[in-house]
Design a protein around this motif. Sequence first.
Motif, PDB file in Angstrom:
ATOM      1  N   HIS A 137       0.844  -1.189   0.000  1.00  0.00           N
ATOM      2  CA  HIS A 137       0.000   0.000   0.000  1.00  0.00           C
ATOM      3  C   HIS A 137       0.880   1.240   0.000  1.00  0.00           C
ATOM      4  O   HIS A 137       1.824   1.343   0.787  1.00  0.00           O
ATOM      5  N   VAL A 138       0.574   2.178  -0.882  1.00  0.00           N
ATOM      6  CA  VAL A 138       1.277   3.459  -0.915  1.00  0.00           C
ATOM      7  C   VAL A 138       0.501   4.456  -0.068  1.00  0.00           C
ATOM      8  O   VAL A 138      -0.696   4.685  -0.299  1.00  0.00           O
ATOM      9  N   VAL A 139       1.148   5.041   0.916  1.00  0.00           N
ATOM     10  CA  VAL A 139       0.484   5.948   1.847  1.00  0.00           C
ATOM     11  C   VAL A 139       0.164   7.270   1.154  1.00  0.00           C
ATOM     12  O   VAL A 139       1.028   7.892   0.534  1.00  0.00           O
ATOM     13  N   HIS A 140      -1.104   7.684   1.261  1.00  0.00           N
ATOM     14  CA  HIS A 140      -1.531   8.978   0.739  1.00  0.00           C
ATOM     15  C   HIS A 140      -1.624   9.984   1.876  1.00  0.00           C
ATOM     16  O   HIS A 140      -1.795   9.623   3.045  1.00  0.00           O
ATOM     17  N   ARG A 141      -1.543  11.262   1.523  1.00  0.00           N
ATOM     18  CA  ARG A 141      -1.588  12.321   2.522  1.00  0.00           C
ATOM     19  C   ARG A 141      -2.876  12.239   3.335  1.00  0.00           C
ATOM     20  O   ARG A 141      -3.959  12.089   2.793  1.00  0.00           O
ATOM     21  N   GLY A 142      -2.754  12.334   4.651  1.00  0.00           N
ATOM     22  CA  GLY A 142      -3.920  12.314   5.520  1.00  0.00           C
ATOM     23  C   GLY A 142      -4.273  10.940   6.052  1.00  0.00           C
ATOM     24  O   GLY A 142      -5.117  10.818   6.939  1.00  0.00           O
ATOM     25  N   GLU A 143      -3.646   9.868   5.517  1.00  0.00           N
ATOM     26  CA  GLU A 143      -3.946   8.526   5.987  1.00  0.00           C
ATOM     27  C   GLU A 143      -3.230   8.238   7.301  1.00  0.00           C
ATOM     28  O   GLU A 143      -2.170   8.795   7.590  1.00  0.00           O
ATOM     29  N   THR A 144      -3.828   7.354   8.093  1.00  0.00           N
ATOM     30  CA  THR A 144      -3.229   6.939   9.358  1.00  0.00           C
ATOM     31  C   THR A 144      -2.975   5.439   9.332  1.00  0.00           C
ATOM     32  O   THR A 144      -3.605   4.696   8.576  1.00  0.00           O
ATOM     33  N   LEU A 145      -2.070   5.009  10.204  1.00  0.00           N
ATOM     34  CA  LEU A 145      -1.732   3.587  10.256  1.00  0.00           C
ATOM     35  C   LEU A 145      -2.950   2.758  10.670  1.00  0.00           C
ATOM     36  O   LEU A 145      -3.219   1.701  10.097  1.00  0.00           O
ATOM     37  N   THR A 150      -3.315  -3.357  13.766  1.00  0.00           N
ATOM     38  CA  THR A 150      -2.267  -2.329  13.712  1.00  0.00           C
ATOM     39  C   THR A 150      -0.928  -2.902  14.136  1.00  0.00           C
ATOM     40  O   THR A 150       0.115  -2.556  13.580  1.00  0.00           O
ATOM     41  N   GLU A 151      -0.961  -3.799  15.117  1.00  0.00           N
ATOM     42  CA  GLU A 151       0.280  -4.408  15.597  1.00  0.00           C
ATOM     43  C   GLU A 151       0.975  -5.209  14.496  1.00  0.00           C
ATOM     44  O   GLU A 151       2.195  -5.117  14.315  1.00  0.00           O
ATOM     45  N   SER A 210       4.621  -4.513  12.765  1.00  0.00           N
ATOM     46  CA  SER A 210       5.651  -5.554  12.747  1.00  0.00           C
ATOM     47  C   SER A 210       6.130  -5.843  11.327  1.00  0.00           C
ATOM     48  O   SER A 210       7.342  -5.996  11.097  1.00  0.00           O
ATOM     49  N   ALA A 211       5.210  -5.893  10.376  1.00  0.00           N
ATOM     50  CA  ALA A 211       5.572  -6.210   8.991  1.00  0.00           C
ATOM     51  C   ALA A 211       6.421  -5.114   8.356  1.00  0.00           C
ATOM     52  O   ALA A 211       7.140  -5.365   7.382  1.00  0.00           O
ATOM     53  N   ASN A 212       6.353  -3.902   8.915  1.00  0.00           N
ATOM     54  CA  ASN A 212       7.084  -2.783   8.323  1.00  0.00           C
ATOM     55  C   ASN A 212       8.132  -2.190   9.252  1.00  0.00           C
ATOM     56  O   ASN A 212       8.644  -1.088   8.987  1.00  0.00           O
ATOM     57  N   ASP A 213       8.442  -2.924  10.332  1.00  0.00           N
ATOM     58  CA  ASP A 213       9.481  -2.497  11.292  1.00  0.00           C
ATOM     59  C   ASP A 213       9.221  -1.083  11.804  1.00  0.00           C
ATOM     60  O   ASP A 213      10.134  -0.243  11.873  1.00  0.00           O
ATOM     61  N   LEU A 214       7.983  -0.819  12.170  1.00  0.00           N
ATOM     62  CA  LEU A 214       7.616   0.495  12.695  1.00  0.00           C
ATOM     63  C   LEU A 214       7.559   0.432  14.213  1.00  0.00           C
ATOM     64  O   LEU A 214       7.008  -0.503  14.796  1.00  0.00           O
ATOM     65  N   SER A 215       8.102   1.458  14.852  1.00  0.00           N
ATOM     66  CA  SER A 215       8.074   1.496  16.316  1.00  0.00           C
ATOM     67  C   SER A 215       6.857   2.258  16.838  1.00  0.00           C
ATOM     68  O   SER A 215       6.483   2.115  18.004  1.00  0.00           O
TER      69      SER A 215
END
Length: 398
Positions: free
Chosen positions: A356-364, A375-376, A380-385
Amino acid sequence: MRLSEKGDERVRAVFELSAAPEHELFTLSDPERVVVDLADTALELDSLPRGGLVRRIRTGRQGDGTLRVVLDLKKAADTRSFVIGPGGGRGHRLVVDLLPQDGDGRRVVHSAADRERQVVVAIDAGHGGVDPGAIGANGTHEKDVVLAVARRLASILEDKPHLKPVLIREGDYYIGLRDRTRKADRQGADIFLSLHADASESSRVDGASVYALSLDGASSEQARMLARQGNAPDFISEISLQGRDPELQTVLLELSRGSTIETSLEMGNHLLTKLDLHADLLHGRVHQAGFAVLKSLDMPSVLIELGFITNPREERRLKDPNYQYKLAAGIASGVSEYARENLLPDLRQASGSREHVVHRGETLSGIARRYDVSTEKLRSANDLSGDRINAGAKLTIP
């Protein structure tokens, strides 16, 4: 800053700013909050508003001086944000929309993707009935040409997956401008296309063109003239837009128009590129004008001039069924391309995984709900803290 409730508990927060904002938007859970960080910004308010989904609003300063605005929510909500540039006597505005979710954690106001990934395309053939539109030297009526192209366009779109065409005018009868947009709204349209044929005092002028709505004046003399011509027929049926529809009385025709204009211009560029393969173009870019038929719409909307019916050569072409099909095919290709890139889920198969390509205004959290993953797992799949994501980033969907 001000809040406005939009029905169904939807809330719009508007930040009036003196310069283009540098901001970040993200959500937090337990309790539900929306956080807006604004760099180099001071908030001038005696009291902070609340209402709808918003239980209260708090502000504070971060260590680097960033102004943090926290909207405490009554329940979870999806968010979107966009920026409107100066215009209409006002400065920059940052708009944050809060969109409620149903009991299953999904948005109440569904996108095209939520509706089984089908994009509804409203095709509006201009004029009709007592209003013939422009008339060519050989007696060709604009209303007949645009209806023929509209029918061919609908036929082509019917064969495209995930696109559903809706004809606003299906025969030779007149429809008021506001009734055209009402029908599009009733049909749940995601895209609105208004088809016309141009006219000029000079028989030498030719070429197709694409126009989007402007809030600050037309982008060319041709656009100003077209807006005057295009808005006038609404009074044939004694429908006065002024004073009839509250949406059209607002200074900026609702702040959402700023976002709509941006997406309309983007869609118009797709259409121009495809039309250029089949027709001569009057303009090499999308122009803007104050067309009344586009003003009440909260969706990507453009007015397409198929060519100059007052040009003898172009009049002959516009009457030719083969040329009408080529015009329709070009428009269909542009619409399909725009819808695929912007309105349908941005899914790609990469080593068996989705992207998925993140568009402006989108949230995780909003993206997680869109793909029905936690969300977890997405973190994890994208190594986000954390929950912060940047527009343009590519996320792997587990």
